[in-house]
Design a protein around this motif. Structure first.
Motif, mmCIF file in Angstrom:
data_model
loop_
_atom_site.group_PDB
_atom_site.id
_atom_site.type_symbol
_atom_site.label_atom_id
_atom_site.label_comp_id
_atom_site.label_asym_id
_atom_site.label_seq_id
_atom_site.Cartn_x
_atom_site.Cartn_y
_atom_site.Cartn_z
ATOM 1 N N GLU A 27 60.217 104.200 40.975
ATOM 2 C CA GLU A 27 59.955 104.907 42.221
ATOM 3 C C GLU A 27 58.448 104.990 42.428
ATOM 4 O O GLU A 27 57.678 105.019 41.474
ATOM 5 N N ASP A 29 55.185 106.794 45.028
ATOM 6 C CA ASP A 29 54.862 107.998 45.782
ATOM 7 C C ASP A 29 54.746 107.630 47.260
ATOM 8 O O ASP A 29 53.669 107.353 47.765
ATOM 9 N N PHE A 30 55.888 107.594 47.960
ATOM 10 C CA PHE A 30 55.935 107.183 49.361
ATOM 11 C C PHE A 30 55.103 108.089 50.253
ATOM 12 O O PHE A 30 55.080 109.307 50.061
ATOM 13 N N PRO A 32 54.656 110.130 53.684
ATOM 14 C CA PRO A 32 55.709 110.870 54.386
ATOM 15 C C PRO A 32 56.475 110.035 55.417
ATOM 16 O O PRO A 32 57.694 110.172 55.539
ATOM 17 N N GLU A 35 59.423 108.219 53.885
ATOM 18 C CA GLU A 35 60.476 108.973 53.203
ATOM 19 C C GLU A 35 61.623 109.333 54.137
ATOM 20 O O GLU A 35 62.732 109.562 53.693
ATOM 21 N N GLN A 36 61.361 109.383 55.428
ATOM 22 C CA GLN A 36 62.365 109.807 56.393
ATOM 23 C C GLN A 36 63.404 108.723 56.639
ATOM 24 O O GLN A 36 63.073 107.563 56.821
ATOM 25 N N ARG A 38 65.565 107.224 54.762
ATOM 26 C CA ARG A 38 65.744 106.160 53.767
ATOM 27 C C ARG A 38 67.142 106.168 53.161
ATOM 28 O O ARG A 38 67.633 105.154 52.732
ATOM 29 N N ARG A 41 68.227 110.255 47.710
ATOM 30 C CA ARG A 41 67.235 110.171 46.641
ATOM 31 C C ARG A 41 67.942 110.068 45.283
ATOM 32 O O ARG A 41 67.440 109.458 44.355
ATOM 33 N N PHE A 85 65.065 104.614 47.102
ATOM 34 C CA PHE A 85 63.873 105.212 46.499
ATOM 35 C C PHE A 85 63.545 104.648 45.122
ATOM 36 O O PHE A 85 62.443 104.796 44.643
ATOM 37 N N GLU A 100 52.566 103.410 49.679
ATOM 38 C CA GLU A 100 51.763 104.521 49.187
ATOM 39 C C GLU A 100 50.451 104.701 49.950
ATOM 40 O O GLU A 100 49.946 105.804 50.062
#
Length: 135
Positions: A27, A29-30, A32, A35-36, A38, A41, A85, A100
């Protein structure tokens, strides 16, 4: 969902909850905006009864474990086989830069340096004949 599938998903979810504070090894560190929408998790069980996202790549229900000469590879194509993720592919430099840091990958990285495959050779020969006819 069968009791076995429920048990696998519950176990995967428990494992995911324990490690929520740490990023999974696959994984990143996406940002923001990535992250929506997707998907989940936590690990999930796909329609073939295979847990996706737990990094246990050998599953008795997986087509990989039952592969024959008659198996159509398409059976393992699609989003149901990829965790949104937790995926090995996220670790590539290009994907890390994009997800990232927001750095869009350079275009043309898969083009051949001395071949232009974007033109229509038939169209070129027609144009050449037209030019010769005008001369």
């Amino acid at each position: 969902m069968s009791p076995d599938k429920n048990k696998m998903a519950k176990s995967a979810q428990d494992q995911s909850t324990q490690n929520q504070s740490d990023l999974d090894p696959f994984e990143i560190d996406f940002l923001p905006q990535f992250e929506q929408g997707r998907g989940p998790r936590e690990a999930f069980v796909n329609e073939h009864g295979v847990v996706i996202g737990d990094h246990e790549y050998e599953s008795e229900n997986s087509p990989l474990e039952q592969w024959t000469a008659e198996t159509d590879p398409e059976v393992m194509a699609g989003d149901e086989w990829v965790h949104p993720f937790k995926d090995v592919g996220f670790q590539s430099a290009e994907n890390r830069d994009y997800f990232e840091k927001g750095i869009v990958p350079q275009s043309g990285i898969f083009t051949h340096p001395d071949k232009d495959v974007s033109y229509d050779p038939y169209k070129e020969s027609i144009k050449k004949k037209e030019d010769e006819a005008e001369a």
